[in-house]
Write a protein that holds these residues in place. Structure first.
Motif, PDB file in Angstrom:
ATOM      1  N   GLY A 159     -27.988 -43.178 -13.994  1.00 56.39           N
ATOM      2  CA  GLY A 159     -28.876 -42.573 -13.003  1.00 56.39           C
ATOM      3  C   GLY A 159     -30.311 -42.531 -13.493  1.00 56.39           C
ATOM      4  N   CYS A 160     -30.500 -42.206 -14.756  1.00 62.47           N
ATOM      5  CA  CYS A 160     -31.842 -42.182 -15.337  1.00 62.47           C
ATOM      6  C   CYS A 160     -32.435 -43.586 -15.384  1.00 62.47           C
ATOM      7  N   ALA A 161     -31.626 -44.575 -15.726  1.00 62.34           N
ATOM      8  CA  ALA A 161     -32.118 -45.957 -15.760  1.00 62.34           C
ATOM      9  C   ALA A 161     -32.567 -46.392 -14.367  1.00 62.34           C
ATOM     10  N   ILE A 162     -31.807 -46.035 -13.355  1.00 64.21           N
ATOM     11  CA  ILE A 162     -32.180 -46.375 -11.978  1.00 64.21           C
ATOM     12  C   ILE A 162     -33.501 -45.690 -11.611  1.00 64.21           C
ATOM     13  N   SER A 163     -33.629 -44.434 -12.011  1.00 61.59           N
ATOM     14  CA  SER A 163     -34.851 -43.682 -11.713  1.00 61.59           C
ATOM     15  C   SER A 163     -36.061 -44.247 -12.461  1.00 61.59           C
ATOM     16  N   LEU A 164     -35.888 -44.554 -13.733  1.00 54.06           N
ATOM     17  CA  LEU A 164     -37.003 -45.050 -14.549  1.00 54.06           C
ATOM     18  C   LEU A 164     -37.329 -46.519 -14.285  1.00 54.06           C
ATOM     19  N   TYR A 165     -36.333 -47.282 -13.879  1.00 56.56           N
ATOM     20  CA  TYR A 165     -36.503 -48.715 -13.609  1.00 56.56           C
ATOM     21  C   TYR A 165     -35.993 -49.014 -12.196  1.00 56.56           C
ATOM     22  N   PRO A 166     -36.769 -48.655 -11.178  1.00 59.49           N
ATOM     23  CA  PRO A 166     -36.289 -48.776  -9.796  1.00 59.49           C
ATOM     24  C   PRO A 166     -36.048 -50.214  -9.323  1.00 59.49           C
ATOM     25  N   ASP A 167     -36.603 -51.193 -10.029  1.00 64.22           N
ATOM     26  CA  ASP A 167     -36.341 -52.579  -9.681  1.00 64.22           C
ATOM     27  C   ASP A 167     -34.843 -52.861  -9.858  1.00 64.22           C
ATOM     28  N   THR A 168     -34.194 -53.297  -8.788  1.00 69.71           N
ATOM     29  CA  THR A 168     -32.736 -53.484  -8.809  1.00 69.71           C
ATOM     30  C   THR A 168     -32.288 -54.411  -9.929  1.00 69.71           C
ATOM     31  N   GLU A 169     -32.963 -55.513 -10.086  1.00 68.99           N
ATOM     32  CA  GLU A 169     -32.529 -56.467 -11.104  1.00 68.99           C
ATOM     33  C   GLU A 169     -32.561 -55.842 -12.496  1.00 68.99           C
ATOM     34  N   THR A 170     -33.598 -55.054 -12.778  1.00 66.72           N
ATOM     35  CA  THR A 170     -33.735 -54.430 -14.089  1.00 66.72           C
ATOM     36  C   THR A 170     -32.613 -53.436 -14.350  1.00 66.72           C
ATOM     37  N   HIS A 171     -32.407 -52.498 -13.422  1.00 65.95           N
ATOM     38  CA  HIS A 171     -31.366 -51.494 -13.704  1.00 65.95           C
ATOM     39  C   HIS A 171     -29.963 -52.071 -13.565  1.00 65.95           C
ATOM     40  N   LEU A 172     -29.775 -53.066 -12.715  1.00 69.97           N
ATOM     41  CA  LEU A 172     -28.449 -53.671 -12.614  1.00 69.97           C
ATOM     42  C   LEU A 172     -28.114 -54.477 -13.873  1.00 69.97           C
ATOM     43  N   ASN A 173     -29.103 -55.134 -14.463  1.00 68.22           N
ATOM     44  CA  ASN A 173     -28.880 -55.809 -15.745  1.00 68.22           C
ATOM     45  C   ASN A 173     -28.411 -54.801 -16.798  1.00 68.22           C
ATOM     46  N   PHE A 174     -29.061 -53.638 -16.830  1.00 73.29           N
ATOM     47  CA  PHE A 174     -28.719 -52.597 -17.800  1.00 73.29           C
ATOM     48  C   PHE A 174     -27.313 -52.047 -17.543  1.00 73.29           C
ATOM     49  N   ILE A 175     -27.016 -51.730 -16.295  1.00 72.99           N
ATOM     50  CA  ILE A 175     -25.714 -51.157 -15.958  1.00 72.99           C
ATOM     51  C   ILE A 175     -24.603 -52.179 -16.197  1.00 72.99           C
ATOM     52  N   ASN A 176     -24.832 -53.426 -15.837  1.00 73.39           N
ATOM     53  CA  ASN A 176     -23.841 -54.468 -16.115  1.00 73.39           C
ATOM     54  C   ASN A 176     -23.587 -54.573 -17.615  1.00 73.39           C
ATOM     55  N   CYS A 177     -24.653 -54.526 -18.398  1.00 71.71           N
ATOM     56  CA  CYS A 177     -24.496 -54.569 -19.857  1.00 71.71           C
ATOM     57  C   CYS A 177     -23.638 -53.391 -20.327  1.00 71.71           C
ATOM     58  N   MET A 178     -23.971 -52.183 -19.875  1.00 71.68           N
ATOM     59  CA  MET A 178     -23.192 -51.003 -20.280  1.00 71.68           C
ATOM     60  C   MET A 178     -21.718 -51.164 -19.928  1.00 71.68           C
TER      61      MET A 178
END
Length: 167
Positions: free
Chosen positions: A58-77
């Motif tokens: 949730g924090c990553a989505i908030s701090l990095y609202p660009d979908t590609e950026t936060h989705l890359n992070f969440i996919n990695c996690m």
């Protein structure tokens, strides 16, 4: 985990020009705001580590609202056996600021984000009873859910008006 890594992420990569992804990291958790103590409390379906992972995302989505950026992070996690512990290495791999993400996740901002996600989850119609809860064009049905879990790409392509070279 499997849906994100084997369906959502690959489909987003192929169809990002016609798909809009809105993730709500909360799932089947419970949230409470205690008016007396002014504190948030959460109980997650799979325990405190899941709550922490949801908060990090949730924090990553908030701090990095660009979908590609936060989705890359969440996919990695979600690619690791213990997603809640993979934030630092995923942030490092993607050149994101882990210090900011963890400060959010460990603080009041993270609790507020998780609580907001609880409210968004409560608003879903029909009510969530499975995770992931998949909506297409803001609609959820058993048929969409079943198909999307196996073949999200065909669901997105069928819902898209027009032609796309990857459909």
């Amino acid at each position: 985990m499997r849906f994100i890594t084997s369906q959502l992420y690959p489909v987003y990569r192929d169809l990002k020009d016609i798909i809009s992804v809105h993730l709500i990291p909360f799932g089947k958790a419970r949230a409470l705001f205690d008016e007396n103590s002014q504190k948030y409390e959460f109980q997650c379906h799979h325990g405190p580590r899941e709550c922490y992972g949801n908060t990090v995302q949730g924090c990553a989505i908030s701090l990095y609202p660009d979908t590609e950026t936060h989705l890359n992070f969440i996919n990695c996690m979600e690619s690791y056996p213990r997603p809640s512990e993979s934030g630092p290495k995923c942030a490092r791999r993607l050149s994101l600021d882990w210090k900011s993400i963890s400060k959010c996740a460990d603080g009041e901002a993270g609790k507020q984000i998780l609580y907001k996600n609880s409210e968004l989850t409560k608003e879903l119609q029909p009510s969530l009873n499975f995770v992931p809860w998949i909506n297409v064009n803001k609609v959820h049905s058993d048929s969409i859910q079943r198909r999307a879990l196996r073949d999200l790409k065909s669901v997105v392509c069928d819902a898209h008006e027009g032609r796309h070279p990857k459909c």
